[in-house]
Design a protein around this motif. Structure first.
Motif, PDB file in Angstrom:
ATOM      1  N   ASN A  60       0.816  -1.210   0.000  1.00 60.54           N
ATOM      2  CA  ASN A  60       0.000   0.000   0.000  1.00 60.54           C
ATOM      3  C   ASN A  60       0.852   1.264   0.000  1.00 60.54           C
ATOM      4  N   GLN A 307      -9.172  -3.809   1.981  1.00 64.04           N
ATOM      5  CA  GLN A 307      -7.997  -3.706   1.126  1.00 64.04           C
ATOM      6  C   GLN A 307      -8.413  -4.036  -0.309  1.00 64.04           C
ATOM      7  N   ALA A 308      -7.659  -3.492  -1.259  1.00 62.76           N
ATOM      8  CA  ALA A 308      -7.976  -3.721  -2.676  1.00 62.76           C
ATOM      9  C   ALA A 308      -7.791  -5.184  -3.069  1.00 62.76           C
ATOM     10  N   ILE A 309      -8.426  -5.557  -4.171  1.00 69.84           N
ATOM     11  CA  ILE A 309      -8.219  -6.860  -4.797  1.00 69.84           C
ATOM     12  C   ILE A 309      -7.562  -6.603  -6.150  1.00 69.84           C
ATOM     13  N   ILE A 353       2.340  -7.410  -5.220  1.00 65.96           N
ATOM     14  CA  ILE A 353       0.943  -7.247  -4.803  1.00 65.96           C
ATOM     15  C   ILE A 353       0.387  -8.513  -4.159  1.00 65.96           C
ATOM     16  N   LEU A 356      -2.390  -8.324  -1.725  1.00 69.20           N
ATOM     17  CA  LEU A 356      -3.638  -7.769  -2.232  1.00 69.20           C
ATOM     18  C   LEU A 356      -4.309  -8.667  -3.266  1.00 69.20           C
ATOM     19  N   ARG A 357      -3.757  -9.826  -3.491  1.00 72.52           N
ATOM     20  CA  ARG A 357      -4.369 -10.746  -4.447  1.00 72.52           C
ATOM     21  C   ARG A 357      -5.581 -11.443  -3.831  1.00 72.52           C
TER      22      ARG A 357
END
Length: 373
Positions: A60, A307-309, A353, A356-357
Protein backbone atom coordinates in the motif's frame (compact mmCIF):
# COMPACT_ATOMS: atom_id res chain seq x y z
CA UNK A 1 -24.80 -9.98 -35.06
CA UNK A 2 -21.01 -9.79 -35.39
CA UNK A 3 -19.28 -9.30 -32.06
CA UNK A 4 -16.87 -6.44 -31.53
CA UNK A 5 -13.45 -7.75 -30.50
CA UNK A 6 -10.60 -6.49 -28.35
CA UNK A 7 -7.51 -7.86 -26.61
CA UNK A 8 -8.84 -6.70 -23.25
CA UNK A 9 -12.07 -5.12 -22.03
CA UNK A 10 -11.95 -2.76 -19.06
CA UNK A 11 -15.25 -2.44 -17.20
CA UNK A 12 -15.47 1.00 -15.60
CA UNK A 13 -14.23 4.46 -16.58
CA UNK A 14 -13.42 5.92 -13.21
CA UNK A 15 -9.88 6.90 -12.36
CA UNK A 16 -8.80 3.24 -12.11
CA UNK A 17 -10.36 2.16 -15.39
CA UNK A 18 -9.06 5.10 -17.42
CA UNK A 19 -5.55 4.91 -15.94
CA UNK A 20 -5.41 1.16 -16.62
CA UNK A 21 -6.70 1.69 -20.15
CA UNK A 22 -3.85 4.11 -20.85
CA UNK A 23 -1.13 1.83 -19.50
CA UNK A 24 -2.57 -1.22 -21.26
CA UNK A 25 -2.87 0.60 -24.59
CA UNK A 26 0.71 1.80 -24.17
CA UNK A 27 1.70 -1.89 -24.22
CA UNK A 28 0.14 -2.27 -27.65
CA UNK A 29 -3.04 -4.02 -26.52
CA UNK A 30 -6.33 -3.34 -28.29
CA UNK A 31 -8.25 -1.98 -25.30
CA UNK A 32 -11.97 -1.31 -25.09
CA UNK A 33 -13.46 0.41 -22.02
CA UNK A 34 -17.14 -0.06 -21.21
CA UNK A 35 -18.76 2.42 -18.81
CA UNK A 36 -22.40 2.37 -17.76
CA UNK A 37 -22.52 6.15 -17.37
CA UNK A 38 -19.88 8.85 -17.95
CA UNK A 39 -16.23 9.02 -16.83
CA UNK A 40 -15.72 9.70 -13.10
CA UNK A 41 -19.48 9.59 -12.50
CA UNK A 42 -19.28 7.02 -9.69
CA UNK A 43 -17.02 6.84 -6.65
CA UNK A 44 -14.22 8.78 -8.37
CA UNK A 45 -16.25 11.92 -8.88
CA UNK A 46 -17.60 11.89 -5.34
CA UNK A 47 -14.31 11.21 -3.62
CA UNK A 48 -12.97 13.46 -0.88
CA UNK A 49 -9.80 13.29 -3.01
CA UNK A 50 -7.21 12.73 -0.27
CA UNK A 51 -3.93 11.05 -1.21
CA UNK A 52 -1.53 9.61 1.35
CA UNK A 53 1.36 7.21 1.58
CA UNK A 54 0.88 6.71 5.34
CA UNK A 55 0.06 3.00 5.33
CA UNK A 56 1.46 0.15 7.39
CA UNK A 57 2.19 -2.39 4.61
CA UNK A 58 4.77 -2.10 1.86
CA UNK A 59 2.36 -2.80 -1.00
CA UNK A 60 0.00 0.00 0.00
CA UNK A 61 2.82 2.43 0.78
CA UNK A 62 4.48 1.93 -2.60
CA UNK A 63 1.21 2.03 -4.56
CA UNK A 64 0.34 5.37 -2.97
CA UNK A 65 3.88 6.78 -2.96
CA UNK A 66 4.45 6.15 -6.67
CA UNK A 67 0.94 7.34 -7.57
CA UNK A 68 1.50 10.62 -5.73
CA UNK A 69 4.78 11.06 -7.59
CA UNK A 70 2.94 10.64 -10.90
CA UNK A 71 0.21 13.09 -9.87
CA UNK A 72 2.83 15.64 -8.82
CA UNK A 73 4.19 15.58 -12.39
CA UNK A 74 0.72 16.05 -13.95
CA UNK A 75 -0.65 19.62 -13.96
CA UNK A 76 -4.11 18.18 -14.71
CA UNK A 77 -4.13 16.35 -11.36
CA UNK A 78 -4.59 19.48 -9.26
CA UNK A 79 -2.23 17.88 -6.75
CA UNK A 80 -1.80 19.96 -3.62
CA UNK A 81 0.69 18.71 -0.99
CA UNK A 82 -1.30 20.17 1.90
CA UNK A 83 -0.18 17.35 4.19
CA UNK A 84 -1.96 14.61 6.09
CA UNK A 85 -2.04 14.57 9.90
CA UNK A 86 -2.86 11.34 11.73
CA UNK A 87 -4.04 11.52 15.35
CA UNK A 88 -3.19 8.15 16.89
CA UNK A 89 -4.64 6.70 20.14
CA UNK A 90 -2.24 5.39 22.77
CA UNK A 91 -3.11 1.73 22.12
CA UNK A 92 -2.34 2.05 18.40
CA UNK A 93 0.81 4.16 18.71
CA UNK A 94 3.41 1.33 18.80
CA UNK A 95 1.99 -0.30 15.66
CA UNK A 96 1.73 3.09 13.99
CA UNK A 97 5.37 3.84 14.80
CA UNK A 98 6.37 0.60 13.10
CA UNK A 99 4.44 1.77 10.05
CA UNK A 100 6.28 5.09 10.09
CA UNK A 101 9.63 3.27 10.20
CA UNK A 102 8.62 1.28 7.11
CA UNK A 103 7.40 4.42 5.33
CA UNK A 104 10.73 6.16 5.97
CA UNK A 105 12.67 3.12 4.82
CA UNK A 106 10.77 3.35 1.53
CA UNK A 107 11.46 7.07 1.17
CA UNK A 108 8.22 8.58 2.47
CA UNK A 109 9.04 11.69 4.58
CA UNK A 110 6.66 10.99 7.46
CA UNK A 111 7.34 12.81 10.74
CA UNK A 112 6.49 11.65 14.25
CA UNK A 113 5.09 14.47 16.37
CA UNK A 114 3.88 14.85 19.91
CA UNK A 115 0.29 16.10 20.19
CA UNK A 116 1.70 19.46 21.33
CA UNK A 117 3.95 19.70 18.25
CA UNK A 118 1.09 18.72 15.92
CA UNK A 119 -1.02 21.69 17.07
CA UNK A 120 0.83 23.83 14.51
CA UNK A 121 -1.05 21.97 11.75
CA UNK A 122 -4.52 21.88 13.32
CA UNK A 123 -6.00 22.61 16.72
CA UNK A 124 -7.39 19.58 18.54
CA UNK A 125 -7.99 18.12 21.98
CA UNK A 126 -5.07 15.71 22.64
CA UNK A 127 -6.95 13.51 25.14
CA UNK A 128 -6.11 9.81 24.74
CA UNK A 129 -3.54 10.27 21.98
CA UNK A 130 -0.23 8.44 21.98
CA UNK A 131 1.26 10.56 19.22
CA UNK A 132 0.72 12.05 15.78
CA UNK A 133 2.27 11.67 12.35
CA UNK A 134 2.46 14.15 9.50
CA UNK A 135 3.57 13.73 5.89
CA UNK A 136 4.04 16.89 3.86
CA UNK A 137 3.82 15.12 0.48
CA UNK A 138 0.36 13.76 1.25
CA UNK A 139 -2.52 15.99 0.28
CA UNK A 140 -5.34 15.94 -2.25
CA UNK A 141 -6.00 15.98 -6.00
CA UNK A 142 -8.73 16.68 -8.56
CA UNK A 143 -10.20 13.26 -9.41
CA UNK A 144 -12.23 14.63 -12.34
CA UNK A 145 -9.20 16.28 -13.90
CA UNK A 146 -7.10 13.15 -13.45
CA UNK A 147 -9.72 10.85 -14.94
CA UNK A 148 -10.24 13.03 -18.00
CA UNK A 149 -6.49 13.30 -18.54
CA UNK A 150 -6.07 9.52 -18.29
CA UNK A 151 -8.97 9.11 -20.71
CA UNK A 152 -7.28 11.50 -23.16
CA UNK A 153 -3.97 9.64 -22.88
CA UNK A 154 -5.70 6.28 -23.28
CA UNK A 155 -7.45 7.41 -26.46
CA UNK A 156 -4.22 8.86 -27.78
CA UNK A 157 -2.57 5.48 -27.20
CA UNK A 158 -5.33 3.73 -29.14
CA UNK A 159 -7.89 2.70 -26.50
CA UNK A 160 -11.58 2.95 -27.34
CA UNK A 161 -14.44 3.86 -25.00
CA UNK A 162 -18.10 2.85 -24.98
CA UNK A 163 -19.77 5.30 -22.60
CA UNK A 164 -23.37 5.13 -21.36
CA UNK A 165 -23.19 1.42 -22.12
CA UNK A 166 -24.49 -1.17 -19.69
CA UNK A 167 -23.04 -4.67 -19.39
CA UNK A 168 -25.98 -7.07 -19.02
CA UNK A 169 -24.32 -10.51 -19.18
CA UNK A 170 -20.83 -12.03 -19.17
CA UNK A 171 -19.78 -15.60 -19.96
CA UNK A 172 -16.61 -17.47 -20.89
CA UNK A 173 -16.71 -19.52 -24.08
CA UNK A 174 -14.00 -21.04 -26.27
CA UNK A 175 -11.18 -19.08 -24.67
CA UNK A 176 -12.81 -15.65 -24.73
CA UNK A 177 -15.05 -13.59 -22.51
CA UNK A 178 -18.31 -12.68 -24.22
CA UNK A 179 -19.92 -9.51 -22.87
CA UNK A 180 -23.49 -8.66 -23.78
CA UNK A 181 -23.96 -4.90 -23.59
CA UNK A 182 -26.55 -2.30 -24.54
CA UNK A 183 -24.26 -1.46 -27.50
CA UNK A 184 -23.91 -5.03 -28.70
CA UNK A 185 -21.69 -8.04 -28.03
CA UNK A 186 -17.99 -7.72 -27.21
CA UNK A 187 -15.47 -10.57 -27.16
CA UNK A 188 -12.00 -10.49 -25.62
CA UNK A 189 -9.64 -13.03 -24.06
CA UNK A 190 -9.15 -10.79 -21.02
CA UNK A 191 -11.44 -8.66 -18.84
CA UNK A 192 -10.34 -6.15 -16.22
CA UNK A 193 -12.94 -5.51 -13.54
CA UNK A 194 -12.46 -1.86 -12.52
CA UNK A 195 -16.14 -1.25 -11.80
CA UNK A 196 -15.71 0.28 -8.34
CA UNK A 197 -18.73 -0.21 -6.10
CA UNK A 198 -20.31 -2.28 -8.89
CA UNK A 199 -17.38 -4.72 -9.06
CA UNK A 200 -19.18 -7.41 -7.06
CA UNK A 201 -22.20 -7.22 -9.36
CA UNK A 202 -19.99 -7.39 -12.45
CA UNK A 203 -18.42 -10.54 -11.01
CA UNK A 204 -21.82 -12.09 -10.40
CA UNK A 205 -22.77 -11.49 -14.04
CA UNK A 206 -19.85 -13.75 -14.91
CA UNK A 207 -20.70 -16.30 -12.22
CA UNK A 208 -17.78 -15.16 -10.06
CA UNK A 209 -17.73 -14.30 -6.37
CA UNK A 210 -15.82 -11.01 -6.04
CA UNK A 211 -16.20 -9.88 -2.38
CA UNK A 212 -16.87 -6.19 -3.05
CA UNK A 213 -19.96 -4.36 -1.84
CA UNK A 214 -21.04 -0.70 -1.91
CA UNK A 215 -20.92 1.37 1.25
CA UNK A 216 -22.46 4.84 1.35
CA UNK A 217 -20.32 7.68 2.70
CA UNK A 218 -21.30 11.26 3.60
CA UNK A 219 -19.17 14.35 3.04
CA UNK A 220 -20.45 17.26 5.10
CA UNK A 221 -19.45 20.79 4.11
CA UNK A 222 -19.28 23.88 6.31
CA UNK A 223 -19.94 27.42 5.23
CA UNK A 224 -16.99 29.83 4.92
CA UNK A 225 -15.06 29.87 8.19
CA UNK A 226 -14.62 33.04 10.21
CA UNK A 227 -11.85 33.47 11.02
CA UNK A 228 -10.48 31.51 8.08
CA UNK A 229 -8.18 28.60 8.86
CA UNK A 230 -6.34 26.25 6.53
CA UNK A 231 -6.37 22.69 7.81
CA UNK A 232 -4.53 19.76 6.19
CA UNK A 233 -6.26 16.42 5.88
CA UNK A 234 -6.62 15.33 9.51
CA UNK A 235 -7.73 11.85 10.51
CA UNK A 236 -8.62 11.01 14.09
CA UNK A 237 -8.06 7.27 14.33
CA UNK A 238 -9.92 7.06 17.65
CA UNK A 239 -13.28 8.31 16.34
CA UNK A 240 -12.87 7.85 12.59
CA UNK A 241 -13.56 11.53 11.96
CA UNK A 242 -11.62 13.19 9.15
CA UNK A 243 -11.62 16.76 7.91
CA UNK A 244 -9.70 19.14 5.67
CA UNK A 245 -9.92 22.60 4.16
CA UNK A 246 -11.72 23.08 0.86
CA UNK A 247 -11.11 26.71 -0.03
CA UNK A 248 -12.70 28.87 2.68
CA UNK A 249 -14.67 25.89 3.97
CA UNK A 250 -14.09 22.55 5.63
CA UNK A 251 -15.26 19.16 4.47
CA UNK A 252 -15.57 16.38 7.03
CA UNK A 253 -16.92 12.90 7.41
CA UNK A 254 -16.97 9.66 9.36
CA UNK A 255 -17.73 6.17 8.07
CA UNK A 256 -20.96 4.54 9.20
CA UNK A 257 -20.09 0.81 9.21
CA UNK A 258 -23.78 -0.14 8.99
CA UNK A 259 -24.44 1.91 5.86
CA UNK A 260 -23.82 -0.76 3.22
CA UNK A 261 -25.75 -1.71 0.12
CA UNK A 262 -27.38 0.39 -2.58
CA UNK A 263 -28.73 3.24 -0.49
CA UNK A 264 -28.89 6.60 -2.22
CA UNK A 265 -28.97 10.23 -1.11
CA UNK A 266 -27.71 12.09 1.92
CA UNK A 267 -28.19 10.37 5.27
CA UNK A 268 -28.81 13.41 7.44
CA UNK A 269 -29.40 11.14 10.44
CA UNK A 270 -25.64 10.48 10.37
CA UNK A 271 -24.82 14.17 10.78
CA UNK A 272 -25.42 14.30 14.54
CA UNK A 273 -23.22 11.26 15.40
CA UNK A 274 -20.51 12.66 13.13
CA UNK A 275 -20.59 16.11 14.72
CA UNK A 276 -20.70 14.70 18.25
CA UNK A 277 -17.49 12.76 17.60
CA UNK A 278 -15.89 15.66 15.73
CA UNK A 279 -16.58 18.23 18.43
CA UNK A 280 -14.90 16.09 21.09
CA UNK A 281 -11.64 16.26 19.14
CA UNK A 282 -12.11 19.64 17.40
CA UNK A 283 -14.12 21.88 19.78
CA UNK A 284 -13.61 24.92 17.54
CA UNK A 285 -15.98 23.35 14.99
CA UNK A 286 -18.85 24.52 17.20
CA UNK A 287 -18.67 27.96 15.54
CA UNK A 288 -18.87 26.56 12.00
CA UNK A 289 -22.10 26.57 9.99
CA UNK A 290 -23.17 23.60 7.87
CA UNK A 291 -23.94 24.11 4.19
CA UNK A 292 -26.38 21.33 3.36
CA UNK A 293 -26.51 22.20 -0.33
CA UNK A 294 -22.73 21.85 -0.69
CA UNK A 295 -22.60 18.50 1.14
CA UNK A 296 -22.61 15.28 -0.86
CA UNK A 297 -22.54 11.48 -0.70
CA UNK A 298 -20.89 8.71 -2.65
CA UNK A 299 -20.03 5.02 -2.57
CA UNK A 300 -16.97 3.27 -1.23
CA UNK A 301 -16.21 -0.15 -2.72
CA UNK A 302 -15.42 -2.24 0.35
CA UNK A 303 -13.95 -5.70 0.85
CA UNK A 304 -13.98 -7.82 4.04
CA UNK A 305 -10.50 -6.55 5.05
CA UNK A 306 -10.88 -3.05 3.52
CA UNK A 307 -8.00 -3.71 1.13
CA UNK A 308 -7.98 -3.72 -2.68
CA UNK A 309 -8.22 -6.86 -4.80
CA UNK A 310 -5.56 -6.81 -7.52
CA UNK A 311 -4.41 -9.22 -10.18
CA UNK A 312 -5.67 -12.37 -11.87
CA UNK A 313 -8.58 -14.28 -10.39
CA UNK A 314 -7.72 -17.95 -9.69
CA UNK A 315 -9.85 -20.37 -11.66
CA UNK A 316 -11.14 -17.73 -14.09
CA UNK A 317 -8.77 -17.60 -17.05
CA UNK A 318 -8.31 -14.09 -18.40
CA UNK A 319 -10.16 -12.31 -15.56
CA UNK A 320 -8.30 -9.53 -13.74
CA UNK A 321 -9.44 -7.38 -10.83
CA UNK A 322 -8.54 -3.83 -9.85
CA UNK A 323 -11.30 -3.12 -7.38
CA UNK A 324 -12.32 -3.10 -3.72
CA UNK A 325 -10.08 -0.18 -2.76
CA UNK A 326 -12.23 0.80 0.24
CA UNK A 327 -11.46 4.50 -0.13
CA UNK A 328 -7.90 4.16 -1.50
CA UNK A 329 -8.65 4.11 -5.24
CA UNK A 330 -7.80 7.71 -6.08
CA UNK A 331 -4.68 7.43 -3.91
CA UNK A 332 -3.31 4.42 -5.77
CA UNK A 333 -4.70 4.51 -9.31
CA UNK A 334 -1.53 5.61 -11.10
CA UNK A 335 0.69 2.83 -9.76
CA UNK A 336 -2.07 0.23 -9.93
CA UNK A 337 -2.44 0.94 -13.64
CA UNK A 338 1.23 0.12 -14.21
CA UNK A 339 0.93 -3.06 -12.15
CA UNK A 340 -2.18 -4.23 -14.02
CA UNK A 341 -0.56 -3.60 -17.40
CA UNK A 342 2.32 -5.85 -16.37
CA UNK A 343 -0.10 -8.45 -15.04
CA UNK A 344 -2.08 -8.44 -18.30
CA UNK A 345 0.97 -9.09 -20.48
CA UNK A 346 2.41 -11.78 -18.21
CA UNK A 347 5.20 -9.82 -16.54
CA UNK A 348 6.00 -9.84 -12.84
CA UNK A 349 4.57 -6.60 -11.37
CA UNK A 350 7.19 -4.10 -10.25
CA UNK A 351 5.38 -3.89 -6.89
CA UNK A 352 4.74 -7.14 -5.03
CA UNK A 353 0.94 -7.25 -4.80
CA UNK A 354 0.79 -10.68 -3.16
CA UNK A 355 -0.94 -9.31 -0.01
CA UNK A 356 -3.64 -7.77 -2.23
CA UNK A 357 -4.37 -10.75 -4.45
CA UNK A 358 -7.68 -12.61 -4.25
CA UNK A 359 -5.92 -15.70 -2.89
CA UNK A 360 -5.70 -14.10 0.57
CA UNK A 361 -9.41 -14.78 1.10
CA UNK A 362 -8.96 -18.45 0.21
CA UNK A 363 -6.05 -18.66 2.65
CA UNK A 364 -8.17 -17.30 5.47
CA UNK A 365 -10.90 -19.83 4.77
CA UNK A 366 -8.39 -22.67 4.84
CA UNK A 367 -6.57 -21.27 7.86
CA UNK A 368 -3.30 -21.18 5.91
CA UNK A 369 -2.54 -17.49 6.48
CA UNK A 370 -3.78 -14.30 8.03
CA UNK A 371 -5.14 -11.36 6.10
CA UNK A 372 -2.65 -8.52 5.98
CA UNK A 373 -4.39 -5.32 7.10
Amino acid sequence: MTARTADLVVIGAGILGTACAWRLAERGLNVLVVEQSSPASGSTGRSAAGVRAQFTTEANIRLSQLSIEEYAAMPESGYRPAGYLMLVPEAQWPMHQAGVALQRRLGVPTEELTPAEAQVHAGFDPAGLGGCTFCATDGFVDPHGLTLEYLRRAREAGAHFLLNTAVTAIRRSEGVWRLTTSAGVIEAPQVLNAAGAWAGEVGRQAGLDIPVQPARRMVFTTGPLAPQRQVPMVFDLASGVWLRSEGERLILGRADPADTGWREGMNWDWLEPTLEAALLRFPWLETADLDRRASWWGYYEVTPDHQAILGRLPGADGWLNACGFSGHGVMQAAAVARVMAQEAVGEVPFIDITPLRFERFEQVVSGAADIQV
